[in-house]
Design an enzyme around this catalytic site. Structure first.
Site, PDB file in Angstrom:
ATOM      1  N   ILE A  32       0.817  -1.222   0.000  1.00  0.00           N
ATOM      2  CA  ILE A  32       0.000   0.000   0.000  1.00  0.00           C
ATOM      3  C   ILE A  32       0.848   1.269   0.000  1.00  0.00           C
ATOM      4  O   ILE A  32       0.310   2.366  -0.141  1.00  0.00           O
ATOM      5  CB  ILE A  32      -1.009   0.016   1.167  1.00  0.00           C
ATOM      6  CG1 ILE A  32      -0.305  -0.005   2.521  1.00  0.00           C
ATOM      7  CG2 ILE A  32      -2.002  -1.128   1.026  1.00  0.00           C
ATOM      8  CD1 ILE A  32      -1.235   0.247   3.697  1.00  0.00           C
ATOM      9  N   HIS A 100       9.027 -10.768   5.226  1.00  0.00           N
ATOM     10  CA  HIS A 100       8.457 -10.491   3.917  1.00  0.00           C
ATOM     11  C   HIS A 100       9.550 -10.109   2.923  1.00  0.00           C
ATOM     12  O   HIS A 100      10.572  -9.563   3.295  1.00  0.00           O
ATOM     13  CB  HIS A 100       7.384  -9.399   3.970  1.00  0.00           C
ATOM     14  CG  HIS A 100       7.802  -8.108   4.604  1.00  0.00           C
ATOM     15  ND1 HIS A 100       8.011  -7.962   5.957  1.00  0.00           N
ATOM     16  CD2 HIS A 100       8.028  -6.891   4.063  1.00  0.00           C
ATOM     17  CE1 HIS A 100       8.341  -6.718   6.226  1.00  0.00           C
ATOM     18  NE2 HIS A 100       8.374  -6.041   5.085  1.00  0.00           N
TER      19      HIS A 100
END
Length: 146
Positions: A32, A100
């Site tokens: 995002i 991640h």
């Protein structure tokens, strides 16, 4: 999984995301706060704090999934290249403490890509220091495997 982890919430569906891909052990979704068009994250479904915590099996699965997504970034989005980035620890820019990999498509067209290198590539380091640090790491790895 933990109740306080944003990415665990994404895996369970409690936190919304734009899913790109999913398999038994990984989940890929759009970032995002993208550094470029198509910037996304690939995570293990099983919570791991960081690179030092993730199991070898999950690390391999995330890396293979990231490669698959990177290929699609080039063929589908027309990226000119791709960066894979992992930040391990707050001092290395990690902000969400669930392992991640950032898959960041790179473009010659800078209207699609706002990332810049934080250092200047091609500036040689001190040869003696490089050799000493390499030897220290090599010795530590030998001790760990003994």
């Amino acid at each position: 999984m933990t109740d306080q982890c944003l990415f665990c919430g994404i895996v369970t569906g409690d936190v919304p995301s734009v899913k790109v891909a999913e398999d038994d052990s990984t989940y890929a979704f759009m970032d995002i706060n993208p550094g470029s068009e198509g910037h996304l994250l690939v995570i293990p479904k099983q919570h791991s704090r960081d690179l030092l915590d993730i199991s070898p099996k999950d690390l391999a699965a995330v890396t293979v999934a990231a490669q698959r997504v990177a290929k699609a970034s080039v063929t589908e989005l027309g990226a000119d290249g791709v960066n894979l980035l992992n930040c391990c620890g707050a001092d290395a820019w990690q902000t969400v403490f669930h392992f991640h990999l950032h898959v960041i498509p790179r473009y010659r067209d800078k209207t699609k890509d706002r990332l810049e290198l934080p250092w200047t590539p091609g500036v040689a380091g001190e040869k003696k220091t490089i050799a000493e640090l390499g030897q220290r790491l090599s010795s530590a790895l030998e001790r760990a495997s003994a």
